[in-house]
Design a protein around this motif. Sequence first.
Motif, PDB file in Angstrom:
ATOM      1  N   GLU A 206       0.375  12.119   8.704  1.00  6.24           N
ATOM      2  CA  GLU A 206      -0.999  12.208   8.185  1.00  6.24           C
ATOM      3  C   GLU A 206      -1.676  10.843   8.209  1.00  6.24           C
ATOM      4  N   ILE A 207      -0.926   9.803   7.856  1.00  4.92           N
ATOM      5  CA  ILE A 207      -1.477   8.447   7.804  1.00  4.92           C
ATOM      6  C   ILE A 207      -1.812   7.925   9.192  1.00  4.92           C
ATOM      7  N   ILE A 208      -0.907   8.110  10.162  1.00  8.46           N
ATOM      8  CA  ILE A 208      -1.116   7.506  11.491  1.00  8.46           C
ATOM      9  C   ILE A 208      -2.228   8.184  12.277  1.00  8.46           C
ATOM     10  N   THR A 209      -2.648   9.365  11.832  1.00  8.39           N
ATOM     11  CA  THR A 209      -3.736  10.058  12.529  1.00  8.39           C
ATOM     12  C   THR A 209      -5.024   9.262  12.497  1.00  8.39           C
ATOM     13  N   TYR A 210      -5.224   8.481  11.414  1.00  6.57           N
ATOM     14  CA  TYR A 210      -6.515   7.816  11.215  1.00  6.57           C
ATOM     15  C   TYR A 210      -6.483   6.298  11.402  1.00  6.57           C
ATOM     16  N   ASP A 211      -5.375   5.715  11.826  1.00  3.91           N
ATOM     17  CA  ASP A 211      -5.299   4.252  11.994  1.00  3.91           C
ATOM     18  C   ASP A 211      -5.658   3.520  10.703  1.00  3.91           C
ATOM     19  N   PHE A 212      -5.182   4.016   9.574  1.00  2.00           N
ATOM     20  CA  PHE A 212      -5.607   3.458   8.296  1.00  2.00           C
ATOM     21  C   PHE A 212      -5.067   2.059   8.037  1.00  2.00           C
ATOM     22  N   PHE A 213      -5.927   1.215   7.460  1.00  2.00           N
ATOM     23  CA  PHE A 213      -5.525  -0.118   7.022  1.00  2.00           C
ATOM     24  C   PHE A 213      -4.920  -0.047   5.632  1.00  2.00           C
ATOM     25  N   MET A 214      -4.018  -0.998   5.340  1.00  4.64           N
ATOM     26  CA  MET A 214      -3.386  -1.053   4.029  1.00  4.64           C
ATOM     27  C   MET A 214      -3.419  -2.473   3.492  1.00  4.64           C
ATOM     28  N   SER A 215      -3.616  -2.580   2.200  1.00  2.00           N
ATOM     29  CA  SER A 215      -3.537  -3.870   1.526  1.00  2.00           C
ATOM     30  C   SER A 215      -2.077  -4.158   1.186  1.00  2.00           C
ATOM     31  N   SER A 216      -1.809  -5.374   0.721  1.00  3.63           N
ATOM     32  CA  SER A 216      -0.443  -5.744   0.322  1.00  3.63           C
ATOM     33  C   SER A 216       0.065  -4.835  -0.792  1.00  3.63           C
ATOM     34  N   LYS A 217      -0.811  -4.581  -1.769  1.00  2.00           N
ATOM     35  CA  LYS A 217      -0.405  -3.750  -2.908  1.00  2.00           C
ATOM     36  C   LYS A 217      -0.083  -2.332  -2.469  1.00  2.00           C
ATOM     37  N   GLU A 218      -0.875  -1.796  -1.555  1.00  3.01           N
ATOM     38  CA  GLU A 218      -0.608  -0.444  -1.056  1.00  3.01           C
ATOM     39  C   GLU A 218       0.709  -0.390  -0.298  1.00  3.01           C
ATOM     40  N   CYS A 219       1.003  -1.426   0.476  1.00  5.84           N
ATOM     41  CA  CYS A 219       2.290  -1.489   1.192  1.00  5.84           C
ATOM     42  C   CYS A 219       3.458  -1.478   0.210  1.00  5.84           C
ATOM     43  N   LEU A 220       3.322  -2.234  -0.878  1.00  8.56           N
ATOM     44  CA  LEU A 220       4.375  -2.283  -1.890  1.00  8.56           C
ATOM     45  C   LEU A 220       4.539  -0.925  -2.566  1.00  8.56           C
ATOM     46  N   ASN A 221       3.436  -0.310  -2.943  1.00  3.80           N
ATOM     47  CA  ASN A 221       3.493   0.987  -3.621  1.00  3.80           C
ATOM     48  C   ASN A 221       4.095   2.076  -2.741  1.00  3.80           C
ATOM     49  N   LEU A 222       3.888   1.965  -1.425  1.00  5.58           N
ATOM     50  CA  LEU A 222       4.413   2.959  -0.495  1.00  5.58           C
ATOM     51  C   LEU A 222       5.855   2.668  -0.090  1.00  5.58           C
ATOM     52  N   GLY A 223       6.406   1.540  -0.576  1.00  8.85           N
ATOM     53  CA  GLY A 223       7.788   1.194  -0.249  1.00  8.85           C
ATOM     54  C   GLY A 223       7.968   0.616   1.138  1.00  8.85           C
ATOM     55  N   LEU A 224       6.866   0.186   1.767  1.00  9.81           N
ATOM     56  CA  LEU A 224       6.941  -0.370   3.120  1.00  9.81           C
ATOM     57  C   LEU A 224       7.359  -1.834   3.119  1.00  9.81           C
ATOM     58  N   ILE A 225       7.186  -2.511   1.988  1.00  5.83           N
ATOM     59  CA  ILE A 225       7.680  -3.884   1.842  1.00  5.83           C
ATOM     60  C   ILE A 225       8.359  -3.994   0.475  1.00  5.83           C
ATOM     61  N   ASP A 226       9.055  -5.114   0.243  1.00 10.58           N
ATOM     62  CA  ASP A 226       9.861  -5.264  -0.972  1.00 10.58           C
ATOM     63  C   ASP A 226       9.236  -6.168  -2.010  1.00 10.58           C
ATOM     64  N   MET A 227       8.320  -7.029  -1.592  1.00 14.60           N
ATOM     65  CA  MET A 227       7.755  -7.957  -2.559  1.00 14.60           C
ATOM     66  C   MET A 227       6.449  -8.559  -2.060  1.00 14.60           C
ATOM     67  N   ILE A 228       5.504  -8.753  -2.980  1.00 17.05           N
ATOM     68  CA  ILE A 228       4.287  -9.507  -2.684  1.00 17.05           C
ATOM     69  C   ILE A 228       4.489 -10.915  -3.232  1.00 17.05           C
ATOM     70  N   LEU A 229       4.332 -11.914  -2.375  1.00 21.06           N
ATOM     71  CA  LEU A 229       4.459 -13.294  -2.830  1.00 21.06           C
ATOM     72  C   LEU A 229       3.373 -13.569  -3.871  1.00 21.06           C
ATOM     73  N   PRO A 230       3.735 -14.059  -5.058  1.00 17.58           N
ATOM     74  CA  PRO A 230       2.728 -14.247  -6.109  1.00 17.58           C
ATOM     75  C   PRO A 230       1.782 -15.410  -5.821  1.00 17.58           C
ATOM     76  N   ILE A 231       0.566 -15.286  -6.327  1.00 20.67           N
ATOM     77  CA  ILE A 231      -0.414 -16.366  -6.255  1.00 20.67           C
ATOM     78  C   ILE A 231       0.005 -17.454  -7.234  1.00 20.67           C
ATOM     79  N   ASN A 232      -0.162 -18.700  -6.828  1.00 19.58           N
ATOM     80  CA  ASN A 232       0.125 -19.818  -7.720  1.00 19.58           C
ATOM     81  C   ASN A 232      -1.005 -19.909  -8.739  1.00 19.58           C
ATOM     82  N   ASN A 233      -0.709 -19.567  -9.991  1.00 16.53           N
ATOM     83  CA  ASN A 233      -1.762 -19.498 -11.009  1.00 16.53           C
ATOM     84  C   ASN A 233      -2.403 -20.842 -11.325  1.00 16.53           C
ATOM     85  N   LYS A 234      -1.778 -21.932 -10.889  1.00 14.05           N
ATOM     86  CA  LYS A 234      -2.401 -23.249 -11.091  1.00 14.05           C
ATOM     87  C   LYS A 234      -3.682 -23.365 -10.278  1.00 14.05           C
ATOM     88  N   ASN A 235      -3.767 -22.550  -9.212  1.00 15.04           N
ATOM     89  CA  ASN A 235      -4.965 -22.568  -8.375  1.00 15.04           C
ATOM     90  C   ASN A 235      -6.087 -21.722  -8.952  1.00 15.04           C
TER      91      ASN A 235
END
Length: 423
Positions: A206-235
């Motif tokens: 269903e997903i590949i039918t539409y060439d859908f883009f995904m954000s980092s968070k969506e990739c994590l929620n879908l189990g496609l990646i294992d971790m999002i590198l955190p932003i350095n809060n000092k910045n």
Amino acid sequence: MTNTQKKTKKHSKKHSKILLKKTKKQSDIDIIEKYSNKYLKKNLNKNNKTLENIIFNNQYKHLFFYGDMSLEEIKPIIDELLSFSINDKDQNNKKQLKGIVLHIHCGGGDTNAGLTLYNICKNVNYPLFLYTEGQSGSASTYLSFWFKDFRIIAPYSTTFIHQMNDNEKGQSDELYFKHDILEKMNEMFCKNYSKYSYLSENEIKEIITYDFFMSSKECLNLGLIDMILPINNKNNNKNKNNNKNKNNNKTYENDKHLFVLSASQWKEYSDSKEIITQIYDCIFNNINPIINISDFNQGLDGVKEITMVLPLINLCSTSPIKITAIINAPINESSVLFTICCSYRKMSKNSMFIINFTNIIGEDWQPKMQSRIKYYKTYSKIISDIFNKFSQLPRNILDNIMTKRFLLSPDECLKYKLVDELF
């Protein structure tokens, strides 16, 4: 009103309802968001803290695959992967290397090249971590997604997967045979994406039918990646307000000047590789990079320019060391995005920020309107998140950042915390 007219009106109403229902179903294009919410709970107890220390660790060899997926461009990476030994030492010949981190910024390309590189990576006998640092799409997602427990993604990265496509011409029997090949390939890809994610094969289809883009968070929620590198809060500007360093305008011996003079004109995935590797070299040698930025052209032509600066946005926002940005001339939106992510921003009184995201469109290769809408939504969210996190723009600008053009003077940039100092 005659009976015929009443029947016609009733039929018209019924037809409109069916059409509306059908249209609504077809326009319910955010399947990614639907499945992202569905599998969200699976990530709540996930702890991948150990992966945080990999990306900026010089005890790993860092390779940068910034380019198109082609047999020609994967060859240098393959040579490095095959020649690496766990007994190798770092560039100063002091520490034994623990493995390899492969940094990815690639929009895809040749399927065979992608499968070749994936299978070589899969069979190495040392730890290999896959870090999506900018964009990963199509054939490069075999690397980004198909390595369970070794997949890291930057906070402002984008990814996309799609069905097989071909421009083959020929007689009907040849085209039928080609169709069988494409069906088999699609089936294989759906199985693999399903194997390394929470998604079923039918959901992948269903997903590949539409060439859908995904954000980092969506990739994590879908189990496609294992971790999002955190932003350095000092910045983060919210943390900067009470922690201003009076010596930020000084240059020290361990500072190094780097230059980004035309980021808005980057057209290839490889264009950002030089500055990215220079910054990593500073990080590994505990040197503070000072990026001199000068960039102005007629404005955005679609989102291609933003795609090309994604690695710089991600590196500036996650860097463990201080990165200083010096704005020497007027810069436009693509350079503004990574500039405000830096730890400290100095701006010339002869410069300005030119912000114009009104021309954002999908890519030419996206044939479906649904995919272009999702493309726009993904980038809109990234842009809004960056300005929300790294500035204090007023609500009337933030709410219209995608629909109106803004020209900000140095004084306004200082007032809205887009920069920290004027010179």
